[in-house]
Write an enzyme that holds these catalytic residues in place. Structure first.
Site, PDB file in Angstrom:
ATOM      1  N   GLU A 123      30.377  29.235 -11.009  1.00  0.00           N
ATOM      2  CA  GLU A 123      31.808  29.063 -11.295  1.00  0.00           C
ATOM      3  C   GLU A 123      32.035  28.248 -12.569  1.00  0.00           C
ATOM      4  OE1 GLU A 123      33.302  27.574  -7.532  1.00  0.00           O
ATOM      5  OE2 GLU A 123      33.591  29.615  -6.767  1.00  0.00           O
ATOM      6  N   GLU A 152      35.952  26.962   2.436  1.00  0.00           N
ATOM      7  CA  GLU A 152      35.796  26.196   1.190  1.00  0.00           C
ATOM      8  C   GLU A 152      34.773  26.847   0.267  1.00  0.00           C
ATOM      9  OE1 GLU A 152      37.133  23.547  -0.219  1.00  0.00           O
ATOM     10  OE2 GLU A 152      35.577  22.852  -1.577  1.00  0.00           O
ATOM     11  N   VAL A 187      25.698  32.872  -1.268  1.00  0.00           N
ATOM     12  CA  VAL A 187      24.378  33.414  -0.947  1.00  0.00           C
ATOM     13  C   VAL A 187      23.554  33.253  -2.221  1.00  0.00           C
ATOM     14  CG1 VAL A 187      23.090  35.519  -0.393  1.00  0.00           C
ATOM     15  CG2 VAL A 187      25.278  35.038   0.750  1.00  0.00           C
ATOM     16  N   GLY A 220      23.849  40.954  -2.046  1.00  0.00           N
ATOM     17  CA  GLY A 220      23.974  42.409  -1.891  1.00  0.00           C
ATOM     18  C   GLY A 220      23.196  42.978  -0.724  1.00  0.00           C
ATOM     19  N   GLY A 259      26.148  37.701   3.059  1.00  0.00           N
ATOM     20  CA  GLY A 259      27.510  37.218   2.795  1.00  0.00           C
ATOM     21  C   GLY A 259      28.503  37.759   3.807  1.00  0.00           C
ATOM     22  N   TYR A 299      36.578  40.927  -0.932  1.00  0.00           N
ATOM     23  CA  TYR A 299      37.722  40.470  -0.130  1.00  0.00           C
ATOM     24  C   TYR A 299      38.767  41.574   0.016  1.00  0.00           C
ATOM     25  CZ  TYR A 299      35.625  35.866  -0.884  1.00  0.00           C
ATOM     26  OH  TYR A 299      34.751  34.807  -0.912  1.00  0.00           O
TER      27      TYR A 299
END
Lengths: 160, 160
Positions: A26, A84, A88, A94, A98, A132
């Site tokens: 991130e 939060e 993985v 993949g 997850g 998502y």
């Protein structure tokens, strides 16, 4: 193959590694000021403020992923489970870990009587956004996150 | 003139009115499913999940604003105070009640040993953004809020 189980205190060093791996992904590695000691106190003290699940790789019995959650209070919706972190490790992505972690955390939302699960995703994290959206999640990009750190607050309130 | 004090259970009907006023301003009036009864249980039960301050107008002794907060857990920063709602009723805006509520909530952040205060603002809410920028807050618009409601989770997990 993976199995999911609740997190234990001895998992924390590995879990914090995964938190750091996510922070690097991130683009904010320097933002992590948390430590194993802080996580031990906050997650396993008399009033735990978070919980977590871990994904174990069957072949090696290693932790390869984690989901970390706590409870929020929405004045609109009441008690919410907040995811939060969902992470993985890069080499295991993949392959379904997850999804297993996410689904286990969704089940926790129901077990704990929350009105739903809430989380955030970075607007450039396309693989996560696609993941998502497959679940039919409502994605709302109208909100800006705001932060004041402790030292800034002391300055504002003129406290030494 | 205004005074700020901690919220009491008898303030909740007025506070929920202010929550609804904010939801209308935020163009989401139908999103509020919360009730006074739910807020009583969640804010004053054996394990309160939120707290609040109210702003009282001296002349009339009426509640004209509220700040509602709870605690979050950041895997990067540890325990955070989260300002869920800051609202001053329309007729009283621009006279300092919001700043008094905000500053009182900042002080609470320090009193409770949090590493900082966190909140969100809508990206089109310019008056609020200007207010927060005067404080030197860090504003980060890269995050998308994601939600799954209880009924969606039941469908996903195929639970009746």
């Amino acid at each position: 193959m993976y199995t999911i189980r609740e997190g234990r205190v001895e998992d924390l060093p590995k879990v914090l590694e995964l938190v750091r791996e996510l922070a690097i992904y991130e683009k904010a590695p320097d933002e992590v000021i948390n430590t194993v000691e802080m996580m031990e106190k906050d997650g396993f003290g008399p009033h735990p403020v978070f919980g977590f699940f871990v994904a174990i790789k069957s072949e090696t019995q290693e932790i390869v992923g984690t989901s970390i959650y706590y409870y929020r209070y929405s004045t609109w919706k009441g008690k919410r489970l907040y995811l939060e972190d969902l992470v993985v490790t890069a080499s295991e992505r993949g392959k379904g870990a997850g999804k297993m972690l996410f689904d286990r955390t969704l089940a926790k939302t129901l077990e704990d009587g929350c009105s739903g699960m809430t989380w955030q995703v970075l607007d450039w994290n396309t693989p996560a956004i696609n993941f998502y959206q497959k679940y039919g999640a409502d994605l709302d990009g109208e909100w800006i996150n705001c932060n004041l750190q402790e030292n800034q607050i002391k300055e504002i309130l003129q406290i030494q």
